[in-house]
Design a protein around this motif. Structure first.
Motif, PDB file in Angstrom:
ATOM      1  N   LEU A 298       0.856  -1.190   0.000  1.00 28.35           N
ATOM      2  CA  LEU A 298       0.000   0.000   0.000  1.00 28.35           C
ATOM      3  C   LEU A 298       0.884   1.229   0.000  1.00 28.35           C
ATOM      4  CD1 LEU A 298      -2.780  -0.842   2.637  1.00 28.35           C
ATOM      5  CD2 LEU A 298      -2.872  -1.060   0.137  1.00 28.35           C
ATOM      6  N   ASN A 299       0.562   2.183  -0.822  1.00 22.15           N
ATOM      7  CA  ASN A 299       1.278   3.458  -0.836  1.00 22.15           C
ATOM      8  C   ASN A 299       0.282   4.536  -1.259  1.00 22.15           C
ATOM      9  OD1 ASN A 299       1.057   3.372  -3.691  1.00 22.15           O
ATOM     10  ND2 ASN A 299       2.907   2.114  -3.807  1.00 22.15           N
ATOM     11  N   ASP A 300       0.747   5.771  -1.397  1.00 24.79           N
ATOM     12  CA  ASP A 300      -0.183   6.870  -1.705  1.00 24.79           C
ATOM     13  C   ASP A 300      -0.935   6.645  -3.010  1.00 24.79           C
ATOM     14  OD1 ASP A 300       0.496   8.079   0.593  1.00 24.79           O
ATOM     15  OD2 ASP A 300       1.796   9.621  -0.307  1.00 24.79           O
ATOM     16  N   LYS A 301      -0.206   6.111  -4.003  1.00 22.49           N
ATOM     17  CA  LYS A 301      -0.856   5.920  -5.305  1.00 22.49           C
ATOM     18  C   LYS A 301      -1.963   4.861  -5.222  1.00 22.49           C
ATOM     19  CE  LYS A 301       2.756   7.287  -8.523  1.00 22.49           C
ATOM     20  NZ  LYS A 301       3.745   6.832  -9.488  1.00 22.49           N
ATOM     21  N   VAL A 302      -1.669   3.769  -4.518  1.00 19.14           N
ATOM     22  CA  VAL A 302      -2.678   2.705  -4.373  1.00 19.14           C
ATOM     23  C   VAL A 302      -3.879   3.255  -3.581  1.00 19.14           C
ATOM     24  CG1 VAL A 302      -3.162   0.403  -3.436  1.00 19.14           C
ATOM     25  CG2 VAL A 302      -0.960   0.859  -4.525  1.00 19.14           C
ATOM     26  N   ASN A 303      -3.582   4.034  -2.525  1.00 21.66           N
ATOM     27  CA  ASN A 303      -4.683   4.607  -1.741  1.00 21.66           C
ATOM     28  C   ASN A 303      -5.525   5.555  -2.573  1.00 21.66           C
ATOM     29  OD1 ASN A 303      -4.129   3.231   0.606  1.00 21.66           O
ATOM     30  ND2 ASN A 303      -2.661   4.783   1.326  1.00 21.66           N
ATOM     31  N   HIS A 304      -4.866   6.303  -3.457  1.00 23.77           N
ATOM     32  CA  HIS A 304      -5.610   7.213  -4.334  1.00 23.77           C
ATOM     33  C   HIS A 304      -6.530   6.414  -5.261  1.00 23.77           C
ATOM     34  CE1 HIS A 304      -6.638  10.487  -7.008  1.00 23.77           C
ATOM     35  NE2 HIS A 304      -6.173   9.783  -8.038  1.00 23.77           N
ATOM     36  N   LEU A 305      -5.977   5.347  -5.848  1.00 22.01           N
ATOM     37  CA  LEU A 305      -6.803   4.518  -6.736  1.00 22.01           C
ATOM     38  C   LEU A 305      -7.981   3.912  -5.955  1.00 22.01           C
ATOM     39  CD1 LEU A 305      -7.472   3.177  -9.407  1.00 22.01           C
ATOM     40  CD2 LEU A 305      -5.786   1.402  -8.894  1.00 22.01           C
ATOM     41  N   ALA A 306      -7.694   3.462  -4.718  1.00 16.23           N
ATOM     42  CA  ALA A 306      -8.778   2.912  -3.886  1.00 16.23           C
ATOM     43  C   ALA A 306      -9.851   3.976  -3.655  1.00 16.23           C
ATOM     44  CB  ALA A 306      -8.222   2.421  -2.553  1.00 16.23           C
ATOM     45  N   ASN A 307      -9.404   5.218  -3.402  1.00 21.05           N
ATOM     46  CA  ASN A 307     -10.365   6.290  -3.135  1.00 21.05           C
ATOM     47  C   ASN A 307     -11.246   6.612  -4.328  1.00 21.05           C
ATOM     48  OD1 ASN A 307      -9.796   6.788  -0.453  1.00 21.05           O
ATOM     49  ND2 ASN A 307      -8.072   8.131  -0.932  1.00 21.05           N
ATOM     50  N   ILE A 308     -10.666   6.543  -5.519  1.00 23.76           N
ATOM     51  CA  ILE A 308     -11.480   6.924  -6.683  1.00 23.76           C
ATOM     52  C   ILE A 308     -12.253   5.744  -7.275  1.00 23.76           C
ATOM     53  CG2 ILE A 308     -10.047   8.926  -7.297  1.00 23.76           C
ATOM     54  CD1 ILE A 308      -8.881   7.237  -9.609  1.00 23.76           C
ATOM     55  N   SER A 309     -11.890   4.514  -6.895  1.00 19.29           N
ATOM     56  CA  SER A 309     -12.554   3.374  -7.550  1.00 19.29           C
ATOM     57  C   SER A 309     -13.456   2.555  -6.618  1.00 19.29           C
ATOM     58  CB  SER A 309     -11.518   2.440  -8.180  1.00 19.29           C
ATOM     59  OG  SER A 309     -10.671   1.896  -7.191  1.00 19.29           O
ATOM     60  N   LEU A 310     -13.250   2.668  -5.303  1.00 18.04           N
ATOM     61  CA  LEU A 310     -14.016   1.819  -4.376  1.00 18.04           C
ATOM     62  C   LEU A 310     -15.001   2.649  -3.563  1.00 18.04           C
ATOM     63  CD1 LEU A 310     -11.039  -0.331  -2.950  1.00 18.04           C
ATOM     64  CD2 LEU A 310     -12.445  -0.813  -4.957  1.00 18.04           C
ATOM     65  N   GLU A 311     -16.206   2.122  -3.377  1.00 18.37           N
ATOM     66  CA  GLU A 311     -17.219   2.818  -2.574  1.00 18.37           C
ATOM     67  C   GLU A 311     -17.370   2.106  -1.242  1.00 18.37           C
ATOM     68  OE1 GLU A 311     -21.048   3.305  -4.576  1.00 18.37           O
ATOM     69  OE2 GLU A 311     -19.872   3.618  -6.409  1.00 18.37           O
ATOM     70  N   ASN A 312     -17.218   2.836  -0.148  1.00 13.27           N
ATOM     71  CA  ASN A 312     -17.313   2.271   1.214  1.00 13.27           C
ATOM     72  C   ASN A 312     -16.619   0.916   1.311  1.00 13.27           C
ATOM     73  OD1 ASN A 312     -18.973   4.441   1.992  1.00 13.27           O
ATOM     74  ND2 ASN A 312     -20.732   3.392   1.094  1.00 13.27           N
ATOM     75  N   PRO A 313     -15.345   0.852   0.969  1.00 13.07           N
ATOM     76  CA  PRO A 313     -14.694  -0.455   0.907  1.00 13.07           C
ATOM     77  C   PRO A 313     -14.363  -1.054   2.270  1.00 13.07           C
ATOM     78  CG  PRO A 313     -13.093   1.258   0.492  1.00 13.07           C
ATOM     79  CD  PRO A 313     -14.420   1.956   0.615  1.00 13.07           C
ATOM     80  N   VAL A 314     -14.205  -2.355   2.243  1.00 16.17           N
ATOM     81  CA  VAL A 314     -13.661  -3.089   3.369  1.00 16.17           C
ATOM     82  C   VAL A 314     -12.198  -3.353   3.012  1.00 16.17           C
ATOM     83  CG1 VAL A 314     -13.763  -5.239   4.678  1.00 16.17           C
ATOM     84  CG2 VAL A 314     -15.860  -4.194   3.824  1.00 16.17           C
ATOM     85  N   THR A 315     -11.296  -3.122   3.960  1.00 19.19           N
ATOM     86  CA  THR A 315      -9.890  -3.455   3.724  1.00 19.19           C
ATOM     87  C   THR A 315      -9.578  -4.762   4.432  1.00 19.19           C
ATOM     88  OG1 THR A 315      -9.231  -1.155   3.549  1.00 19.19           O
ATOM     89  CG2 THR A 315      -7.495  -2.721   4.077  1.00 19.19           C
ATOM     90  N   ILE A 316      -8.985  -5.687   3.705  1.00 17.19           N
ATOM     91  CA  ILE A 316      -8.605  -6.960   4.294  1.00 17.19           C
ATOM     92  C   ILE A 316      -7.113  -7.131   4.088  1.00 17.19           C
ATOM     93  CG2 ILE A 316      -8.945  -9.461   4.223  1.00 17.19           C
ATOM     94  CD1 ILE A 316     -11.751  -8.860   3.113  1.00 17.19           C
ATOM     95  N   GLY A 317      -6.404  -7.346   5.190  1.00 15.05           N
ATOM     96  CA  GLY A 317      -4.958  -7.408   5.047  1.00 15.05           C
ATOM     97  C   GLY A 317      -4.321  -8.521   5.850  1.00 15.05           C
ATOM     98  N   LEU A 318      -3.244  -9.028   5.299  1.00 15.73           N
ATOM     99  CA  LEU A 318      -2.381  -9.943   6.041  1.00 15.73           C
ATOM    100  C   LEU A 318      -1.083  -9.187   6.225  1.00 15.73           C
ATOM    101  CD1 LEU A 318      -2.485 -13.409   4.243  1.00 15.73           C
ATOM    102  CD2 LEU A 318      -3.718 -12.716   6.278  1.00 15.73           C
ATOM    103  N   ASP A 319      -0.567  -9.153   7.465  1.00 13.41           N
ATOM    104  CA  ASP A 319       0.681  -8.404   7.622  1.00 13.41           C
ATOM    105  C   ASP A 319       1.901  -9.263   7.355  1.00 13.41           C
ATOM    106  OD1 ASP A 319      -0.750  -9.241   9.747  1.00 13.41           O
ATOM    107  OD2 ASP A 319       0.147  -7.938  11.229  1.00 13.41           O
ATOM    108  N   ASP A 320       1.728 -10.556   7.201  1.00 12.07           N
ATOM    109  CA  ASP A 320       2.862 -11.365   6.807  1.00 12.07           C
ATOM    110  C   ASP A 320       2.393 -12.419   5.819  1.00 12.07           C
ATOM    111  OD1 ASP A 320       2.871 -13.060  10.016  1.00 12.07           O
ATOM    112  OD2 ASP A 320       1.388 -12.937   8.434  1.00 12.07           O
ATOM    113  N   LYS A 321       3.383 -13.152   5.285  1.00 15.68           N
ATOM    114  CA  LYS A 321       3.040 -14.094   4.223  1.00 15.68           C
ATOM    115  C   LYS A 321       2.523 -15.405   4.816  1.00 15.68           C
ATOM    116  CE  LYS A 321       5.027 -16.191   0.177  1.00 15.68           C
ATOM    117  NZ  LYS A 321       6.036 -16.096  -0.866  1.00 15.68           N
TER     118      LYS A 321
END
Ligand code: ADP
Ligand code: MG
Length: 251
Positions: free
Chosen positions: A226-249
């Motif tokens: 995740l970085n600023d560019k990805v967050n920007h794309l998320a902001n313009i393309s996703l509506e009320n999104p849920v974020t799901i993350g794994l912090d390790d592999k």
């Protein structure tokens, strides 16, 4: 539970991961169509979901826009392909799907290599489902050949951004009025490779189509980082999104 990052706060909910929850998890218990579960086992040799699949598939099945942040190799391809195929199986149970319906799902990927990888997985998944046609568009082929493929109808299309934009604008026989899923796979690499402008244009073209359409669309974004560019794309393309993350592999 992983720690809350700035992005996770911005994108509302974060789903926790707990090993115990997944101990008895199967593709069936995630809510996937029995026919798809059989295909996953028999055609792909997948018996149980990976961690990210176990977390993300139920949320994606619910229809929400989702940002999936997990390392390479954690199984993100199936995170989006399984819910798409599941819903199309259900739809076909009610009313027959035909390739002439055009494209139901569009998967955007950064490179030819990933395009082929995703296409090959999809092709295996759809092997026995003749009414669902997989396809790819990634340049390197003549436009005429690509146009002919689109004209016949592709139910789930995997594409690199530049060529897709070209066909969205110039191929009148490309039917995408039934588009229900718009998926950005390896969004970080798409943006690193400088496709930001193409992606914004694709969103504009598809957005203007959606105004006239009654089809509800679900957008999904998958990224290893995740970085600023990805967050920007998320902001313009996703509506009320849920974020799901794994912090390790975790696999
Ligand atoms: P990512 O997109 O996160 O890099 P992939 O979807 O490419 O991950 O999957 C990584 C590898 O794991 C692939 O070889 C894939 O076939 C395999 N894989 C994915 N899901 C499963 C599963 N449920 N069971 C076993 N192997 C899996
Ligand atoms: Mg991947």
């Amino acid at each position: 539970m992983s720690k809350n990052t700035k992005n996770e706060e911005k994108h509302s909910i974060e789903v926790a991961h707990d090993d115990k929850v997944f101990a008895s998890c199967t593709f069936e218990t995630l809510g996937l169509h029995t026919r798809l579960c059989n295909i996953l086992e028999e055609k792909l040799g997948f018996k149980v979901p990976t961690h990210i699949q176990a977390q993300a598939v139920p949320v994606i099945l619910s229809g929400k826009h989702v940002l999936v942040n997990a390392a390479t190799g954690t199984g993100k391809t199936l995170v989006y392909l399984a819910p798409v195929v599941h819903h199309l199986l259900l739809q076909n149970d009610k009313q027959r799907i035909n390739r002439a319906d055009g494209t139901y799902a569009l998967v955007l990927v950064p490179t030819h290599e990933l395009c082929m990888q995703v296409y090959e997985t999809l092709d295996k998944m759809l092997h026995r489902l003749h009414w669902l046609v997989p396809g790819y568009i990634m340049g390197g082929e003549s436009r005429a050949k690509e146009k002919a493929r689109l004209r016949k109808g592709v139910s789930i299309l995997v594409s690199t951004p530049g060529r897709l934009l070209d066909h969205l604008k110039n191929t009148s026989s490309f039917v995408y009025t039934n588009l229900r899923w718009l998926i950005f796979d390896e969004a970080d690499r798409i943006l690193e490779l400088g496709y930001g402008k193409e992606i914004e244009e694709i969103l504009t073209v598809l957005g203007s189509r959606q105004d006239k359409s009654t089809v509800q669309r679900q957008n999904l974004l998958l990224s290893a980082t995740l970085n600023d560019k990805v967050n920007h794309l998320a902001n313009i393309s996703l509506e009320n999104p849920v974020t799901i993350g794994l912090d390790d592999k975790k696999i």
